[in-house]
Design a protein around this motif. Structure first.
Motif, PDB file in Angstrom:
ATOM      1  N   VAL A  19     -22.632   0.173   5.473  1.00  0.00           N
ATOM      2  CA  VAL A  19     -23.004   0.519   6.849  1.00  0.00           C
ATOM      3  C   VAL A  19     -22.030  -0.121   7.831  1.00  0.00           C
ATOM      4  O   VAL A  19     -21.593   0.522   8.795  1.00  0.00           O
ATOM      5  N   GLU A  20     -21.668  -1.369   7.603  1.00  0.00           N
ATOM      6  CA  GLU A  20     -20.706  -2.040   8.483  1.00  0.00           C
ATOM      7  C   GLU A  20     -19.364  -1.294   8.495  1.00  0.00           C
ATOM      8  O   GLU A  20     -18.747  -1.127   9.549  1.00  0.00           O
ATOM      9  N   GLN A  21     -18.924  -0.841   7.337  1.00  0.00           N
ATOM     10  CA  GLN A  21     -17.668  -0.091   7.250  1.00  0.00           C
ATOM     11  C   GLN A  21     -17.775   1.219   8.024  1.00  0.00           C
ATOM     12  O   GLN A  21     -16.854   1.604   8.744  1.00  0.00           O
ATOM     13  N   LEU A  22     -18.896   1.898   7.887  1.00  0.00           N
ATOM     14  CA  LEU A  22     -19.103   3.147   8.629  1.00  0.00           C
ATOM     15  C   LEU A  22     -19.104   2.904  10.136  1.00  0.00           C
ATOM     16  O   LEU A  22     -18.548   3.692  10.902  1.00  0.00           O
ATOM     17  N   GLU A  23     -19.701   1.789  10.553  1.00  0.00           N
ATOM     18  CA  GLU A  23     -19.707   1.451  11.976  1.00  0.00           C
ATOM     19  C   GLU A  23     -18.295   1.225  12.494  1.00  0.00           C
ATOM     20  O   GLU A  23     -17.960   1.634  13.604  1.00  0.00           O
ATOM     21  N   LEU A  24     -17.448   0.588  11.694  1.00  0.00           N
ATOM     22  CA  LEU A  24     -16.046   0.399  12.075  1.00  0.00           C
ATOM     23  C   LEU A  24     -15.329   1.739  12.200  1.00  0.00           C
ATOM     24  O   LEU A  24     -14.572   1.971  13.150  1.00  0.00           O
ATOM     25  N   GLU A  25     -15.574   2.618  11.249  1.00  0.00           N
ATOM     26  CA  GLU A  25     -14.943   3.937  11.278  1.00  0.00           C
ATOM     27  C   GLU A  25     -15.404   4.733  12.493  1.00  0.00           C
ATOM     28  O   GLU A  25     -14.590   5.411  13.134  1.00  0.00           O
ATOM     29  N   ILE A  26     -16.687   4.641  12.818  1.00  0.00           N
ATOM     30  CA  ILE A  26     -17.224   5.336  13.996  1.00  0.00           C
ATOM     31  C   ILE A  26     -16.558   4.803  15.257  1.00  0.00           C
ATOM     32  O   ILE A  26     -16.168   5.580  16.144  1.00  0.00           O
ATOM     33  N   ALA A  27     -16.409   3.482  15.351  1.00  0.00           N
ATOM     34  CA  ALA A  27     -15.767   2.877  16.520  1.00  0.00           C
ATOM     35  C   ALA A  27     -14.326   3.370  16.647  1.00  0.00           C
ATOM     36  O   ALA A  27     -13.866   3.685  17.750  1.00  0.00           O
ATOM     37  N   GLU A  28     -13.614   3.460  15.525  1.00  0.00           N
ATOM     38  CA  GLU A  28     -12.237   3.953  15.547  1.00  0.00           C
ATOM     39  C   GLU A  28     -12.182   5.412  15.974  1.00  0.00           C
ATOM     40  O   GLU A  28     -11.318   5.808  16.761  1.00  0.00           O
ATOM     41  N   LEU A  29     -13.105   6.217  15.463  1.00  0.00           N
ATOM     42  CA  LEU A  29     -13.150   7.630  15.854  1.00  0.00           C
ATOM     43  C   LEU A  29     -13.472   7.786  17.331  1.00  0.00           C
ATOM     44  O   LEU A  29     -12.868   8.620  18.027  1.00  0.00           O
ATOM     45  N   ASN A  30     -14.416   6.985  17.822  1.00  0.00           N
ATOM     46  CA  ASN A  30     -14.757   7.046  19.250  1.00  0.00           C
ATOM     47  C   ASN A  30     -13.568   6.652  20.112  1.00  0.00           C
ATOM     48  O   ASN A  30     -13.347   7.230  21.180  1.00  0.00           O
ATOM     49  N   GLU A  31     -12.798   5.668  19.665  1.00  0.00           N
ATOM     50  CA  GLU A  31     -11.597   5.264  20.398  1.00  0.00           C
ATOM     51  C   GLU A  31     -10.581   6.404  20.407  1.00  0.00           C
ATOM     52  O   GLU A  31      -9.952   6.681  21.430  1.00  0.00           O
ATOM     53  N   GLY A  32     -10.444   7.076  19.283  1.00  0.00           N
ATOM     54  CA  GLY A  32      -9.546   8.227  19.207  1.00  0.00           C
ATOM     55  C   GLY A  32      -9.974   9.341  20.135  1.00  0.00           C
ATOM     56  O   GLY A  32      -9.143   9.977  20.809  1.00  0.00           O
ATOM     57  N   LYS A  33     -11.277   9.579  20.195  1.00  0.00           N
ATOM     58  CA  LYS A  33     -11.811  10.614  21.087  1.00  0.00           C
ATOM     59  C   LYS A  33     -11.520  10.251  22.542  1.00  0.00           C
ATOM     60  O   LYS A  33     -11.118  11.099  23.343  1.00  0.00           O
ATOM     61  N   LYS A  34     -11.687   8.977  22.871  1.00  0.00           N
ATOM     62  CA  LYS A  34     -11.408   8.496  24.225  1.00  0.00           C
ATOM     63  C   LYS A  34      -9.940   8.733  24.580  1.00  0.00           C
ATOM     64  O   LYS A  34      -9.622   9.150  25.700  1.00  0.00           O
ATOM     65  N   GLU A  35      -9.060   8.481  23.628  1.00  0.00           N
ATOM     66  CA  GLU A  35      -7.634   8.677  23.852  1.00  0.00           C
ATOM     67  C   GLU A  35      -7.299  10.148  24.093  1.00  0.00           C
ATOM     68  O   GLU A  35      -6.469  10.477  24.946  1.00  0.00           O
ATOM     69  N   VAL A  36      -7.949  11.048  23.345  1.00  0.00           N
ATOM     70  CA  VAL A  36      -7.715  12.482  23.530  1.00  0.00           C
ATOM     71  C   VAL A  36      -8.172  12.914  24.922  1.00  0.00           C
ATOM     72  O   VAL A  36      -7.455  13.646  25.627  1.00  0.00           O
ATOM     73  N   PHE A  37      -9.339  12.443  25.355  1.00  0.00           N
ATOM     74  CA  PHE A  37      -9.820  12.785  26.699  1.00  0.00           C
ATOM     75  C   PHE A  37      -8.893  12.205  27.771  1.00  0.00           C
ATOM     76  O   PHE A  37      -8.620  12.863  28.779  1.00  0.00           O
ATOM     77  N   ALA A  38      -8.378  10.995  27.553  1.00  0.00           N
ATOM     78  CA  ALA A  38      -7.448  10.394  28.512  1.00  0.00           C
ATOM     79  C   ALA A  38      -6.161  11.213  28.588  1.00  0.00           C
ATOM     80  O   ALA A  38      -5.611  11.427  29.679  1.00  0.00           O
ATOM     81  N   GLU A  39      -5.687  11.689  27.445  1.00  0.00           N
ATOM     82  CA  GLU A  39      -4.495  12.533  27.417  1.00  0.00           C
ATOM     83  C   GLU A  39      -4.738  13.832  28.175  1.00  0.00           C
ATOM     84  O   GLU A  39      -3.899  14.268  28.972  1.00  0.00           O
TER      85      GLU A  39
END
Length: 90
Positions: A19-39
């Motif tokens: 679960v902790e690993q999945l939470e890290l992956e979710i955080a990374e994906l959310n950061e990626g999504k934020k970057e796409v919206f910023a772009e």
């Protein structure tokens, strides 16, 4: 193996770590999504509209049509309402 209280400590650890690993992956994906919206915003696109498109694309055609119809009905109802009726509702 189960310890003195009958709980398999290794199994519990495995679940927690997964679960902790999945939470890290979710955080990374959310950061990626934020970057796409910023772009997109940097290129002049309206992020709020992009989010709305994404939300609508998740709906099937019938749900989307129903939502658009209700939105149209409600907007027309508001347009025909007397100004004092609107003020009273607020």
């Amino acid at each position: 193996m189960a310890d003195e209280i009958g709980v398999a400590g290794n199994r519990v650890r495995s679940f927690v770590e997964r679960v902790e690993q999945l939470e890290l992956e979710i955080a990374e994906l959310n950061e990626g999504k934020k970057e796409v919206f910023a772009e997109a915003k940097g290129e002049g696109f309206d992020v709020k509209i992009l989010r709305e498109i994404i939300k609508l694309r998740k709906l099937d055609k019938d749900e989307r049509d129903e939502q658009e119809t209700l939105l149209d009905v409600y907007m027309r109802a508001m347009e025909t309402a007397e100004p004092e009726d609107v003020a009273k509702a607020a």
